[in-house]
Each structure stands twice: as C-alpha cells, then as structure tokens.
Write an enzyme that holds these catalytic residues in place. Sequence first.
Site, PDB file in Angstrom:
ATOM      1  N   SER A   1       0.858  -1.344   0.049  1.00 18.38           N
ATOM      2  CA  SER A   1      -0.171  -0.108  -0.017  1.00 18.38           C
ATOM      3  C   SER A   1       0.885   1.206  -0.091  1.00 18.38           C
ATOM      4  CB  SER A   1      -0.725  -0.104   1.179  1.00 18.38           C
ATOM      5  OG  SER A   1       0.023   0.407   2.269  1.00 18.38           O
ATOM      6  N   ASP A   2       0.277   2.212  -0.497  1.00 21.06           N
ATOM      7  CA  ASP A   2       0.948   3.623  -0.055  1.00 21.06           C
ATOM      8  C   ASP A   2       0.809   3.811   1.426  1.00 21.06           C
ATOM      9  OD1 ASP A   2       2.151   6.013  -0.444  1.00 21.06           O
ATOM     10  OD2 ASP A   2       0.825   6.531  -2.228  1.00 21.06           O
ATOM     11  N   TRP A   3       1.584   4.686   1.706  1.00 24.32           N
ATOM     12  CA  TRP A   3       1.793   5.094   3.132  1.00 24.32           C
ATOM     13  C   TRP A   3       0.479   5.313   3.774  1.00 24.32           C
ATOM     14  CZ3 TRP A   3       5.180   2.164   1.301  1.00 24.32           C
ATOM     15  CH2 TRP A   3       6.497   1.821   2.091  1.00 24.32           C
TER      16      TRP A   3
END
Length: 778
Positions: A220-222
Amino acid sequence: MDYDDLIDRLGLAAKIRLLTGADMWSLPPLPEIGLERLVMSDGPIGVRGEQWSSADPSIALPSPSAMAATWDVELIRRAGLLLAQEARRKGVHVLLAPTLNLHRSPLGGRHFECFSEDPHLAGEIGAAYVEGVQEGGVATTPKHFVANDFETDRFTVDVRVSERALREVYLRPFERVVGAGAWGVMTAYNAVNGTTMTEHADLVNGVLKGEWGFDGFVVSDWTAVRTTEAAAMGGTDVAMPGPASPWGERLEAAVREGRVPESMIDDRVRRILRLAERVGALGGDRRPAPPPIDGVALAREVATRGFTLLANDGVLPLREAGTIAVIGSAAAEARVMGGGSAQVFPDRVVSPLRGLGERAEVRYALGTDPRVRLAPIARPARAEFLDGQGRVLAERALAGTEARWLGQLPPGVDGDRLKAVRLSTAYTPEVSGGHELSVAGVGAFTLTVDGGIVFDEIVEPEGGDPAAAFLSPPERRVGVPMTAGRTYELAVTHPAGMFGGMPFVSFTLGHADPTPGEEELIARAVSAAADSDVAVVVVGTTPEVESEGFDRTGLGLPGRQDELVRAVAAANPRTVVVVNAGSPVELPWAGDVAAVLLTWFPGQEAGAALADVLFGDTEPGGRLPTTWPGRLEDAPVVNVTPVDGAVAYEEEVFVGYRAWERSGRAPAYWFGHGLGYTTWSYDSIAAEGTTVSVAVTNTGARPGREVVQLYVADGADRRLAGFDVVEADPGQTVIATVFLDERAFQTWSGGWRTVRGEHTLEASHHVADPRLSIIVKI
C-alpha cells in the site's frame, strides 16, 4: 525454495505480523525461517534509505520527466543499475519507484515524478527503469496503481473512468512493467469507480494478479490501508507503515472467525518470501554485485540527454565563450529535484552559475526572486538530540540547515528519552543590513541568534493534507540586523514529535540576504545583460508550485520572472532562457529570445550538464514527453478538482496530444518536439510484419542524435506505437528499427480486439511533424 514448507512452520500470528510494517520503512524479520528484515526506501531519482537526512547523502539523478525526455531505454536501464548500487550501499531491498501515473492535466502538481502523458512512452521508460534496478538485485514497486494522476484530495477522491480508458491508457504502463518482471506494485490512495484501490479486488486480484499473472507483492501507499476485511479481501499484500495499522490483531481475529480465508494470508506470505529470496533477504544474500557505476558521470549524462531545446535561432551552441551574464535565483541555487517523497540529499550540487563559471567569464545578477520560502543555509550544520533536561543525547553533522527524520532516528539516539532537536550553524554574512531568518515546520520553535531569542512561537499546520505538514510546512520569518564579516551562531530548537507511534522531526532554518527591492534587482540584471556577449536567464518553478500533496492553480512562472526575461531580452538579443521546471509552464516571451532550453529538474550535476550543452560538448538530446501548452486556457484536459468527491475522466482515451489534435487547437510545443545541433532527412520507410525500419541521414555539419517516433494514424487520431534513438556523423545514414507490439493495433471492448484492415504508420520528428508514412495490413 519451498515456500509452502516455510509457511507451514509459521503460526497465524507470525504470518500476519509479516503483512504490516515493523516501522516506517521495513518488514519484520522472522529468524525461525531465515527471513531477514526487509527494508524499503523512497526514490525515484535516488535512494534515500532510512535516514531522510543530509547526514546520509544520495546520488540525485534528474527527475522522471527528464528521464522520459531522453526517450533512451538503455540509458534509463543504466540509471536503474546505479540506483540498485545505491540501494545496496544503504541496505535497501525495495525501491518505492517508479511512478507510472500520467500527465493527464498540466495542473498535476506531481508530474515531475511521472514520466509522460503517453502510456506507451511511460511504459517503455518505466520498464527500462524496473529492469535496471532489478538486474542489480533490488526490487521495484511501480506506483500508484491506478489513476492517481493528480494530488487534490488524493486520499479520498473517486476517479470515474471507463473500462476502455483504464485499459488503453491508465493501466497500460503497469501492464508493460509487469511484463518486464516487476517484483512489486504499490496501490494508490484514491478510489476508482467507487472502490478504494487498496480494496479493489477487481483490479488488484482480477487484473494485476489474475489476468496479468503478477507474482510479486502489492504494498500500500503509506497509510492507504484503512480497513481490515475489505483491504484483506481486496488484494493488497502489505500495509505500510507499521506497527500500527488496521491489520495486526484485527486481521488475525478476522481469519480465526472465518471472515478472511487463511489461504489469502498464506498467498501474501508466499509473495513476501519470494520477494525476500529475490533481494537476498531469505537464506543468505546470493545476489551478484552489479558492476560499479560512476554516479556523478551518469547523473550528468542523463541530464544532458534529457535537456530539451525548444527553440534556437542559431545562438547555440556558444562557439565563443566571451562574457556571459548569468541571471536568476535558480542560476545560483538550482532546483534539481521536485518536492515531497522524491527528495534526497546529494553530497554535491553543481549550480548553473558554478557550471558556466568554470567555462567562461560570468557576471551574476539575481534579477528577481520568486521563492516564497527562504532557502536552507547551505553551510555545515549540527543537529543535537536533547533529553527533557536539555542534555545532549547525540549529535549529527549535516550539510545544511534542514532537519528531517521520519520513522527512524539516527543510530545511538534513544527515542524514549528524546524530547527536542536543536539545529545550529555558524553564519558569516557577506553584506550588512537587515537579513531575514525563517523556521519552516509545524509545532513549537525557538530561534536564537548568538543565544538571544528572536522567535518563540507555535506554528499551526495549514490545509487538509496531513503529508503537507511534513512535505511543505508553513513558514514564519523574522528580521535580524547583521554585519558583514561577523560570525553569528544561529540555532532552532523544536520538540521531537511522533507520527503513528514513530519519531517525526521535520523543520528548516532559512535565510535571505538584504534586498534592494525588485525594481533595482531587475535593473541590475538588465545592466549585466547589456554589458555581456550572451545572457543566460534561468527561470523556473518553486516548491510551492510543483510538489507532492497539491496541484497547480496555473501555469505561469511564479513572481516577476516573465518581466525579467522580457527586460533582459530587450537589452541583449543573444538571450538564452533556461527553464528549470518539472512540467509545463507558460512561456509568453518565447518568440522574443534567441533560445529556450528546458532542463527539467536536472539532478545534482545541473550546472555541469548545462555547460556541456550550451558550449556544444554534447547535444541537448531531449524530446518532450508531454505536450507543452502556450496558455492554460487552450489545454483540452485540465480538471483536477473533485466535485462531490469525484473527478470524472470524461475525455475517455483522448489524453495529451490525442486530446490536442481532437480539439483542433495547437500547443506551444507538441509531444515529441525537441531540437538538436544538426539536421536530419527522413529517407525511406519499410515494414516487414510488425518490424518497421526507417532510414535517416544526418544532413548537418556535426554528429547528432535523433529520436525517430512511429505513430499509428487512424484518421485524425495518432497514437505512439514505438520509437528508436539513433546517432550519426555528418552525412551518415543510419537505420532506426521499431518493433510494434500487438497493443498498437488493438482496442478494448470487453476484451482486447485487434482492429483488422489497413493502418497508416507515420515516422515523425514529433507527433505533428510526420516525415514518412507506410500502410500496413493487419
């Protein structure tokens, strides 16, 4: 390696622990199966590592838009190998790059980090980047999957896009890099057609892992994973950062209660183990070391290859050095990279002023200063980590007055005892008068000069993007009288904060000399230009215009830079304008100057590369990877502002040059445009199956480089189908060879359908400048 045997040796809790970050940048080790800690790092122009600080410098390559401007897949593959070398030097296994989102609208604030408006070019350059990094034994995570093509409300926006546009435009670069063997993919924050990408089973499980056969891991993106079951069922394998996340104990409970199949957990663990084996973190590191690469030399080469000559009346290359007036704030302090997660700290930056000054007599004038924020002081500084009693726990030397640590403190700093960070430097001004100092950050700050407090306030965050507090924080200024030649001790003290249970330190001490005022600055620039043989004006955007976290509101150059260019050009007809921007800006004076050279964000060797090109040591090799509007109002696709939480991609597949051609309006410079220092004739074109050969001849007086572009033209609609870079000596004829893939003749209608019949192929200098054509039958 038998991954199933390793999985069988793990309990459910251990397996689930592996699916969430152990901290900001890593996955936890599992010594019981020989799994080491897996470390990730932001890119894409360098490898930051876990220390986001000038104490741990990195090679800084040109921006991705500059990389794409080279149209040179072999060069970008070499750049990828250099990044792998940097990653391994810093103990990094996974590079969080490249960015494959498209330049859909010129207002996209993060386009410097993306390659192109065209999915084919983005895919080919992206694939070369991926292959180079992974050849060096380091994983990539092409991002942000998918339709994350603007920044406004990026955490929550719903992109409404047709299946055809998704397949033919936005998914296509990802399909290409998966075919090139990418070991990872990063899911985006945004939703697509109503479903958040970290939960988008149709696109992640169905298309990426199923249809395309992707065997890598999906991260995932952060902070993009916001749910337990929906994200677990949606195909994202790893939730970053950690250890706090919606997974952990909640996901374990969901599995034990039968709401999430354990087989899905096992598949995720298998993908992580496969990643670990590929990068040498499972059962010992058996990766061969890549051959050593001179990072400084390669950064300089990529820069020159990406520099794009938009216009030239013959003033370039400079045959006689003479006296050069070098003008502009970006001439002395080049903006070599975009803001946000793409930022790294190189151990050297060659400014245009320095690069040209090493080759000729130069006269510098600021002209005008468009910067909204004061620049950090580029002098040795010191960061002291303090406990609650003000005692120093540790010290770190820095290259400048920018303090930044996110998720990972320097070795030896006890996070439990850390209460504040003090950033200090000794500064000796060259001029007397009223100087300005600033702090940029969020929270409480105490600024002292020679021990006396000059600023002591709490700075509140601005805007709704939580990343902005870190990437583009608010600034406060204070005036301080200083005397030339006297040394002042400057210090800023700031409490150490926490973000998601992890340390968070980000602030800057800025400085500006006294100024006589904009009118006098422009007058001095005009005088310097009038008294010089050539004037080089460096203009560009600022971090408040192009950065992660927000989109642009216009395409005009900030401040009074347009006025400066006009005034200098009126004083010296041999005025060369260097445009230091990562994506399009309006150039209303382009017809009034002798030459316009686009350097993008050129990386750490900016000035050295500029000297190479201006003095003709090498050609400006770039061709535009995105169409350049004359005025924002002419652009056919602009909207990046959500309405009721959504942005509709109503233009369908007509993005970039395809939208321009459909609109009937002409841009300032077309996709693929770029001049060199020689001329070319296009002599013949032939096709054998899907292999096209184009003979071109260098008709000029010096060696040169041409990018032969091949478009499929179906009526008024042209689509880039392939390209080849060729080089030739004067009078030499060479053959450009383009291999077309099946997608060049296919469209999506519930599935890929080959369009049978006759197709026109055009060999072009740029999209609107076809030189030769041939009809092929499919």
